[in-house]
Design an enzyme around this catalytic site. Structure first.
Site, PDB file in Angstrom:
ATOM      1  N   GLU A 225      37.579  36.264  45.790  1.00 28.37           N
ATOM      2  CA  GLU A 225      38.570  35.824  44.806  1.00 28.37           C
ATOM      3  C   GLU A 225      39.304  34.600  45.335  1.00 28.37           C
ATOM      4  OE1 GLU A 225      41.551  38.556  43.518  1.00 28.37           O
ATOM      5  OE2 GLU A 225      40.166  40.243  43.349  1.00 28.37           O
TER       6      GLU A 225
ATOM      7  N   GLU B  16      41.112  44.911  46.987  1.00 25.98           N
ATOM      8  CA  GLU B  16      42.288  44.632  47.816  1.00 25.98           C
ATOM      9  C   GLU B  16      42.895  45.920  48.361  1.00 25.98           C
ATOM     10  OE1 GLU B  16      44.833  42.171  45.394  1.00 25.98           O
ATOM     11  OE2 GLU B  16      43.658  40.377  45.826  1.00 25.98           O
TER      12      GLU B  16
END
Length: 664
Positions: A305, A147
């Site tokens: 995810e 991320e």
């Protein structure tokens, strides 16, 4: 990416558990048909325990155990979690906020993308991992950091300021050009030289929106540079397997301009978490999936995810309802993903994310949630033949641009609480309900294959992007420009001479002024539709048809919706935020474009078709409604292995996937 299977599994953090639990985990993974785990995301402090002091033994053991079990590894560089020893030794790498205060150790992503010390340490750990595991047969993919920019998008430290000054010099060439581009004559904010250009720390008033947008672009480039540095370190160490990172796409933009990253991503991979308070979260999921697909329509993408149940960061973290985990996962697959991975495998017992769900919950494997996880693994196993296929080409697309969203957010605007990205989701939902399965693409994409192009949120637009849309209209497409598209240039300067400046010639309109509505106000249109939040004072120029008008108020009789014939196509302008009557407007535009449903249309059922080599196709049907649905289809239903002749029943809350062709 495997060509013989859909990836299934998730982030695995064995450093949180004792080795006897590792053995239990692997047994449970096999039971659930997990074939891929992401390993090492937060493991830096356990691999490099002090500066250039390494402990590989435990990691070698878990890599070997997973390999022996036939479970592939997506190996992460652990740069999302710099170790405390590094932050203590080099606190200068920790980001500085807009007030000039440096953060302290204790979180994650505690690094500045512009700092040379960070560059040295982050590439070293990537290189060492690549040297040790780059040729390991269990490692099938690499995952750079995690991320990127998710908590450290903007840093205002001295290193960032110096890098921003260099970036500005490269972008603008001369300080006179920078002053022109940013309009620094306003408030006398003229720069004498590039030495004056610094990170925009907080001031006593609002700041130049062009400066703020430039800093957003700079930050995106710096984050992309961090990804590329780590990628290059892996490749220099001999890594030849695919390399990617998990992007954070949303309806309204993201932390970086991912269209600039796409060419360096071997696989487009995203994280996606629905919001429990959103009653139509499946439609938000579909929009984001379409956006991921639109970054590279030549190959499948990946969900790196998503959540098996509740997350931990929303105001109220409700669990997913029974069946929702499966619907969400298979919806991603329907929209072109070649895998559904979760954060994380086993729910943590401690730490910030201790109440973020895992595939194995705190209560263990004898639970409803794990049973659904295992059922999903079996379902993906039965759908393996879909791997490598693509979503069928669409005739409709939304054109959305992440930096344009930043441009709207930076600086003071006529309506500060106007959620501009809401228009993109509304168009996507309405077009999907008509069976069009729209793509969501950046403006630099090839637009030539689309017959309907909607521009819902591109507040700032370059001349090249405006020209590409005009060319699409001339070539036969219907182009729809929403109320706040084309207002500013790429430097966040208003394009003068009448709204919407970038598209005024294409649309054949002259916008005099914005007329945002006060809270609770609405304006009826002559068609019976109703506008809320936003209206505009617009004149239609000769040759432009008025499709709908304001029916009362100061704008009574003036155009609200217009259409202009352009070459073989047409250009529509929607100058208001149409609330009631929006679906009718969409239907009229769709009819004008001459596009029709590409999948069966049944209320409450999401339908998407994937196509593969040899003309094979698979129809995904996801029933979000409260009643069973009967959908036209013929072939073989892969989850039940039942023959389908003419129609298939999709039970409420369930999914069916039909390999199309003669019924078996």
């Amino acid at each position: 990416m495997r060509s013989d299977a859909l990836l299934f599994g998730g982030d695995y953090n064995p450093e949180q558990w004792t080795e006897d639990i590792w053995r239990d985990d692997i047994a449970l993974m096999r039971r659930a048909k997990v074939n891929t785990v992401t390993l090492g995301v937060f493991a830096w402090a356990f691999l490099e325990v002090d500066d250039d002091v390494w402990e590989w033994g435990w990691f070698d053991r878990i890599v070997g155990m997973l390999h022996d079990a036939g479970i592939g590894i997506d190996l992460a560089t652990p740069t999302a979690a710099p170790p405390l020893w590094l932050q203590r030794a080099h606190p200068e790498i920790i980001p500085v906020d807009r007030t000039g205060h440096r953060f302290h150790p204790g979180g994650r992503l505690g690094w500045c993308a512009s700092h040379p010390v960070w560059h040295e340490y982050s590439t070293r750990i990537a290189r060492r991992l690549g040297e040790r595991y780059g040729q390991h047969p269990a490692v099938r993919m690499w995952h750079v950091s995690n991320e990127i920019g998710g908590g450290n998008r903007l840093c205002y430290c001295d290193a960032s300021s110096a890098a921003f000054s260099r970036w500005a010099r490269e972008r603008y060439g001369t300080i006179d050009e920078l002053n022109r581009a940013w309009g620094t004559a306003v408030w006398g904010l003229r720069y004498r030289s590039f030495d004056d250009v610094t990170a925009p720390l907080a001031s006593e008033s609002g700041q130049n929106p062009s400066l703020l947008l430039a800093f957003d672009r700079f930050a995106s480039d710096e984050l992309g540079g961090q990804y590329r540095r780590e990628r290059a370190a892996l490749q220099a160490a001999g890594v030849t397997t695919p390399i990617t990172t998990n992007l954070m796409l949303t309806v309204g933009g993201s932390v970086a301009d991912y269209a600039d990253w796409q060419s360096d991503l071997d696989v487009v991979a995203i994280d996606h978490y629905t919001r429990a308070a959103d009653p139509r979260r499946e439609r938000e999921l579909a929009f984001v999936a379409s956006r991921a697909r639109g970054l590279d329509r030549s190959k499948p993408w990946l969900v790196m995810e998503h959540a098996a149940g509740a997350v931990n960061w929303q105001p109220r973290n409700a669990p997913k309802a029974p069946g929702e985990l499966t619907r969400h996962s298979l919806a991603h697959i329907a929209h072109g993903a070649d895998g559904a991975l979760f954060f994380q495998w086993r729910a943590s017992a401690s730490g910030v994310e201790q109440y973020h769900s895992g595939m194995v919950p705190h209560a263990g494997a004898e639970t409803r949630q794990f049973a659904e996880v295992a059922d999903l693994g079996s379902s993906l196993d039965r759908l393996a033949e879909v791997a490598g296929s693509l979503v069928a080409p669409s005739s409709a697309a939304l054109v959305c641009d992440i930096p344009s969203d930043w441009a709207w957010e930076e600086g003071e605007k006529p309506l500060h609480d106007h959620a501009l990205p809401r228009a993109a989701r509304a168009w996507h939902e309405a077009l999907s309900a008509l069976g069009l399965v729209p793509d969501v693409v950046p403006p630099r994409a090839d637009l030539s294959g689309y017959r309907l192009l909607v521009v819902p949120t591109m507040y700032s637009v370059s001349e090249a992007d405006a020209a590409a849309l005009a060319a699409a209209a001339s070539g036969g497409a219907v182009v729809v420009i929403e109320h706040l598209a084309g207002i500013a240039d790429p430097e966040n300067r208003v394009i003068t001479g009448g709204y919407p400046g970038a598209f005024r010639s294409l649309l054949g309109v002259f916008g005099e002024e914005f007329a945002p509505l006060l809270d609770g106000e609405s304006v009826p249109l002559s068609s019976g539709a109703v506008a809320r939040e936003w209206t505009s004072r617009v004149r239609a120029l000769p040759g432009t048809e008025v499709v709908d008008s304001y029916a009362s108020g100061d704008l009574a009789g003036l155009p609200a919706v217009t259409r202009r014939a352009v070459g073989a196509g047409a250009a529509w302008y929607v100058s208001a935020e149409v609330a009631e009557g929006f679906d009718a407007l969409v239907e009229r535009v769709v009819a004008d474009a001459g596009v029709t449903a590409s999948v069966p249309v049944v209320a409450g059922v999401e339908a998407v078709r994937r196509v593969g080599a040899g003309g094979r196709s698979w129809l995904f049907l996801i029933n979000h409604s409260a009643a069973d649905a009967v959908v036209p289809a013929t072939g073989v239903e892969l989850l039940t292995r039942a023959a389908v002749s003419g129609s298939v029943t999709v039970p409420t809350g369930s999914v069916r996937v039909v390999r199309e062709g003669p019924a078996a």
